[in-house]
Design a protein around this motif. Structure first.
Motif, PDB file in Angstrom:
ATOM      1  N   ARG A  12       0.800  -1.223   0.000  1.00 15.01           N
ATOM      2  CA  ARG A  12       0.000   0.000   0.000  1.00 15.01           C
ATOM      3  C   ARG A  12       0.832   1.273   0.000  1.00 15.01           C
ATOM      4  O   ARG A  12       0.452   2.275   0.594  1.00 15.01           O
ATOM      5  N   LEU A  13       1.981   1.235  -0.629  1.00 17.50           N
ATOM      6  CA  LEU A  13       2.778   2.440  -0.783  1.00 17.50           C
ATOM      7  C   LEU A  13       2.388   3.089  -2.100  1.00 17.50           C
ATOM      8  O   LEU A  13       2.480   2.473  -3.151  1.00 17.50           O
ATOM      9  N   LEU A  14       1.942   4.313  -2.018  1.00 15.30           N
ATOM     10  CA  LEU A  14       1.559   5.062  -3.206  1.00 15.30           C
ATOM     11  C   LEU A  14       2.805   5.433  -3.991  1.00 15.30           C
ATOM     12  O   LEU A  14       3.724   6.028  -3.448  1.00 15.30           O
ATOM     13  N   PRO A  15       2.896   5.084  -5.292  1.00 14.01           N
ATOM     14  CA  PRO A  15       4.113   5.385  -6.049  1.00 14.01           C
ATOM     15  C   PRO A  15       4.097   6.782  -6.678  1.00 14.01           C
ATOM     16  O   PRO A  15       3.064   7.253  -7.151  1.00 14.01           O
ATOM     17  N   ALA A  31       0.367  13.565   0.085  1.00 14.86           N
ATOM     18  CA  ALA A  31       0.184  12.112   0.082  1.00 14.86           C
ATOM     19  C   ALA A  31       0.949  11.459   1.234  1.00 14.86           C
ATOM     20  O   ALA A  31       0.446  10.553   1.891  1.00 14.86           O
ATOM     21  N   VAL A  32       2.155  11.938   1.500  1.00 20.87           N
ATOM     22  CA  VAL A  32       2.942  11.411   2.625  1.00 20.87           C
ATOM     23  C   VAL A  32       2.213  11.696   3.933  1.00 20.87           C
ATOM     24  O   VAL A  32       2.077  10.817   4.785  1.00 20.87           O
ATOM     25  N   GLY A  36       1.292   8.412   5.429  1.00 19.65           N
ATOM     26  CA  GLY A  36       2.414   8.078   6.286  1.00 19.65           C
ATOM     27  C   GLY A  36       3.696   7.817   5.517  1.00 19.65           C
ATOM     28  O   GLY A  36       4.777   8.070   6.013  1.00 19.65           O
ATOM     29  N   GLU A  37       3.572   7.307   4.294  1.00 21.40           N
ATOM     30  CA  GLU A  37       4.746   7.013   3.480  1.00 21.40           C
ATOM     31  C   GLU A  37       4.332   6.780   2.032  1.00 21.40           C
ATOM     32  O   GLU A  37       3.206   6.398   1.763  1.00 21.40           O
ATOM     33  N   VAL A  38       5.252   7.064   1.116  1.00 22.98           N
ATOM     34  CA  VAL A  38       5.059   6.799  -0.314  1.00 22.98           C
ATOM     35  C   VAL A  38       6.369   6.268  -0.866  1.00 22.98           C
ATOM     36  O   VAL A  38       7.434   6.478  -0.278  1.00 22.98           O
ATOM     37  N   MET A  48      13.224   4.784  -3.409  1.00 21.26           N
ATOM     38  CA  MET A  48      13.289   5.234  -2.022  1.00 21.26           C
ATOM     39  C   MET A  48      11.872   5.370  -1.471  1.00 21.26           C
ATOM     40  O   MET A  48      10.907   5.342  -2.217  1.00 21.26           O
ATOM     41  N   VAL A  49      11.798   5.519  -0.176  1.00 19.95           N
ATOM     42  CA  VAL A  49      10.518   5.735   0.494  1.00 19.95           C
ATOM     43  C   VAL A  49      10.591   7.063   1.231  1.00 19.95           C
ATOM     44  O   VAL A  49      11.576   7.339   1.916  1.00 19.95           O
ATOM     45  N   LEU A  50       9.567   7.884   1.055  1.00 20.00           N
ATOM     46  CA  LEU A  50       9.438   9.116   1.842  1.00 20.00           C
ATOM     47  C   LEU A  50       8.385   8.856   2.900  1.00 20.00           C
ATOM     48  O   LEU A  50       7.342   8.275   2.623  1.00 20.00           O
ATOM     49  N   MET A  51       8.674   9.289   4.115  1.00 19.88           N
ATOM     50  CA  MET A  51       7.718   9.048   5.198  1.00 19.88           C
ATOM     51  C   MET A  51       7.648  10.249   6.125  1.00 19.88           C
ATOM     52  O   MET A  51       8.544  11.104   6.121  1.00 19.88           O
TER      53      MET A  51
END
Length: 116
Positions: A12-15, A31-32, A36-38, A48-51
């Protein structure tokens, strides 16, 4: 680590692409904040993941071993070693003659080798 984008969608990580991150930072930031994270992608591959800071701090805290948890694990191991089973095992090893000890060591080494 080379993971497919679909593996991150299942989490469920939005790209967002790197281009979207650079050109649409406010939308990515919203969105983050909402999720919580994308995941940020490059050429349709996760990069990478931004949170949120809150999510990051939670992960940092979860990765640190707590003294209470370590104490519980130690107590469980200690209790397990206090029974007669570990002592019986140690006694049986010391009761072996050199030849039997060598055979057991060879068998143990063979079992621990990775299979080709």
């Amino acid at each position: 680590m080379d993971l497919a984008l679909d593996e991150h969608r299942s989490a469920r990580l939005l790209p967002f692409t790197r281009t979207e991150l650079a050109s649409e930072l406010p939308r990515v930031s919203r969105a983050v904040a909402a999720q919580g994270e994308v995941v940020i992608t490059s050429h349709n591959k996760p990069e990478m993941v931004l949170m949120t800071l809150e999510r990051y701090l939670h992960l940092q805290e979860a990765s640190r071993p707590s003294l209470g948890r370590l104490s519980q694990e130690f107590e469980q191991l200690y209790r397990a070693m206090q029974g007669s089973e570990p002592l019986d095992g140690v006694s049986s090893v010391f009761a072996l003659d050199g030849e039997a000890l060598g055979r057991n060591a060879q068998l143990a080494a063979q079992k621990s080798r990775p299979k080709a």
